[in-house]
Design an enzyme around this catalytic site. Structure first.
Site, PDB file in Angstrom:
ATOM      1  N   LYS A  54       0.841  -1.204   0.000  1.00 37.55           N
ATOM      2  CA  LYS A  54       0.000   0.000   0.000  1.00 37.55           C
ATOM      3  C   LYS A  54       0.877   1.255   0.000  1.00 37.55           C
ATOM      4  O   LYS A  54       0.614   2.223  -0.714  1.00 37.55           O
ATOM      5  CB  LYS A  54      -0.920  -0.014   1.231  1.00 37.55           C
ATOM      6  N   GLN A  98      -4.140  -1.202   9.940  1.00 34.00           N
ATOM      7  CA  GLN A  98      -4.158  -2.514   9.299  1.00 34.00           C
ATOM      8  C   GLN A  98      -4.762  -3.557  10.237  1.00 34.00           C
ATOM      9  O   GLN A  98      -4.387  -3.653  11.403  1.00 34.00           O
ATOM     10  CB  GLN A  98      -2.735  -2.911   8.881  1.00 34.00           C
ATOM     11  N   ASP A 121     -10.454   3.630   4.764  1.00 34.39           N
ATOM     12  CA  ASP A 121     -10.989   2.269   4.674  1.00 34.39           C
ATOM     13  C   ASP A 121     -12.518   2.270   4.634  1.00 34.39           C
ATOM     14  O   ASP A 121     -13.125   1.244   4.323  1.00 34.39           O
ATOM     15  CB  ASP A 121     -10.555   1.452   5.901  1.00 34.39           C
TER      16      ASP A 121
HETATM   17  N1  GUN Z   1      -6.898  -6.299   6.475  1.00 31.75           N
HETATM   18  C1  GUN Z   1      -7.418  -7.017   5.453  1.00 31.75           C
HETATM   19  N2  GUN Z   1      -8.053  -6.200   4.590  1.00 31.75           N
HETATM   20  C2  GUN Z   1      -7.941  -4.953   5.074  1.00 31.75           C
HETATM   21  C3  GUN Z   1      -8.395  -3.676   4.617  1.00 31.75           C
HETATM   22  O1  GUN Z   1      -9.049  -3.531   3.584  1.00 31.75           O
HETATM   23  N3  GUN Z   1      -8.059  -2.615   5.410  1.00 31.75           N
HETATM   24  C4  GUN Z   1      -7.359  -2.753   6.551  1.00 31.75           C
HETATM   25  N4  GUN Z   1      -7.108  -1.665   7.259  1.00 31.75           N
HETATM   26  N5  GUN Z   1      -6.940  -3.919   7.004  1.00 31.75           N
HETATM   27  C5  GUN Z   1      -7.238  -5.015   6.266  1.00 31.75           C
END
Ligand code: GUN
Length: 287
Positions: A54, A98, A121
């Site tokens: 990311k 995360q 998110d």
């Molecule tokens: N862990 C798995 N998918 C995601 C996501 O889309 N966002 C975040 N913050 N953590 C995750």
């Protein structure tokens, strides 16, 4: 019939290039460089890989990224303090905590503490409410990536029977809300199926579009798929034979019309949509 592959990786490249261009224009006109702060608690190997991906994508699109790495022993209160500082930092536009967080952390309290304007998110209840009402501030990254994949691949969504398999807050529930909206790229008849659904194979076989996010390796088998259906696999499961999705790819490929691979399907699109939200967050916070 062998299904055509929906190449999420290639499409994500196209979208990332579009966003890089928009971000460059935004920075030129405003003097502001969009910045994503990623909070990675502990040392989960998979999360480290995702967060690195990311951040690299942010930087490749001309945006900044900050990484905060509190240890697994961090308390909920300490994490709330950290989120509070990021909320108050005008140089940070997007905050991503995360998941999963360590068991000892009150995950909901932490996610609810992220300022909705920085919630790239789209996990905050304000943002979920806005999605539900069809007036989103941000769209959640994975469902938005899937919608873009379907739209840009020319799939007919309006009036289609869509079955979403899995009812998570991250994928299944927002996907259902988004595809059922009276809006472009939506207007579908959506069924949200899950582990307790009766006659699951029969329900899945109704689908023109099947979106599988149930978190179990090779869960969707060929007998659950209508010939010619579009199958989107959101799963990433680490097994002894390597990374596999929630779809039994080799068998389902012989029945479906279109199918996403794992890896190289939904994952890259999730990252592309995170960039879009980070740019949007910077726009919202720049006068
Ligand atoms: N862990 C798995 N998918 C995601 C996501 O889309 N966002 C975040 N913050 N953590 C995750």
């Amino acid at each position: 019939m062998t299904a055509a592959i929906l190449d999420g990786k290639a499409m994500a490249g196209t979208i990332r290039a579009e966003i890089a261009e928009q971000a460059a224009r935004f920075t030129r006109e405003s003097g502001v460089t969009p910045c994503l702060a990623a909070v990675l608690v502990g040392d989960d190997a998979a999360s480290q890989v995702y967060v690195r991906g990311k951040r690299k994508a942010c930087e490749a699109a001309g945006m900044r990224s900050e990484l905060l790495t509190p240890p697994a022993t961090t308390t909920t209160e300490e994490l709330l303090d950290l989120v509070g500082r990021l909320n108050d930092d005008p140089a940070v536009h997007g905050i991503l905590v995360q998941l999963p967080l360590p068991e000892s952390i009150d995950e909901l309290r932490v996610l609810d503490a992220v300022r909705p304007e920085k919630d790239v998110d789209a996990f905050h209840p304000h943002n979920v409410g806005l999605i539900s009402q069809g007036r989103p501030r941000f769209l959640p990254c994975t469902p938005h990536g899937i919608q873009q994949l379907l739209v840009r691949s020319g799939m007919e969504i309006a009036g289609a029977e869509v079955v979403v398999l899995g009812r998570s807050d991250i994928v299944g529930k927002p996907m259902m809300l988004m595809l059922a909206q009276k809006a472009a790229g939506a207007n579908a008849t959506v069924t949200l199926a899950h582990s307790r659904t009766r006659n699951l194979p029969e329900v899945c076989r109704r689908a023109d579009i099947l979106i599988v996010a149930i978190g179990r390796a090779k869960f969707l088998t060929a007998d659950m798929v209508k010939p010619g259906a579009t199958v989107v696999d959101v799963g990433i499961n680490r097994t002894e034979s390597g990374l596999v999705g929630d779809v039994d790819f080799d068998a389902v490929r012989e029945v479906a019309g279109h199918i996403t691979p794992v890896p190289g399907g939904v994952g890259p699109l999730t990252i592309a949509m995170l960039l879009k939200n980070t740019l949007e967050a910077a726009r919202l916070q720049t006068g």
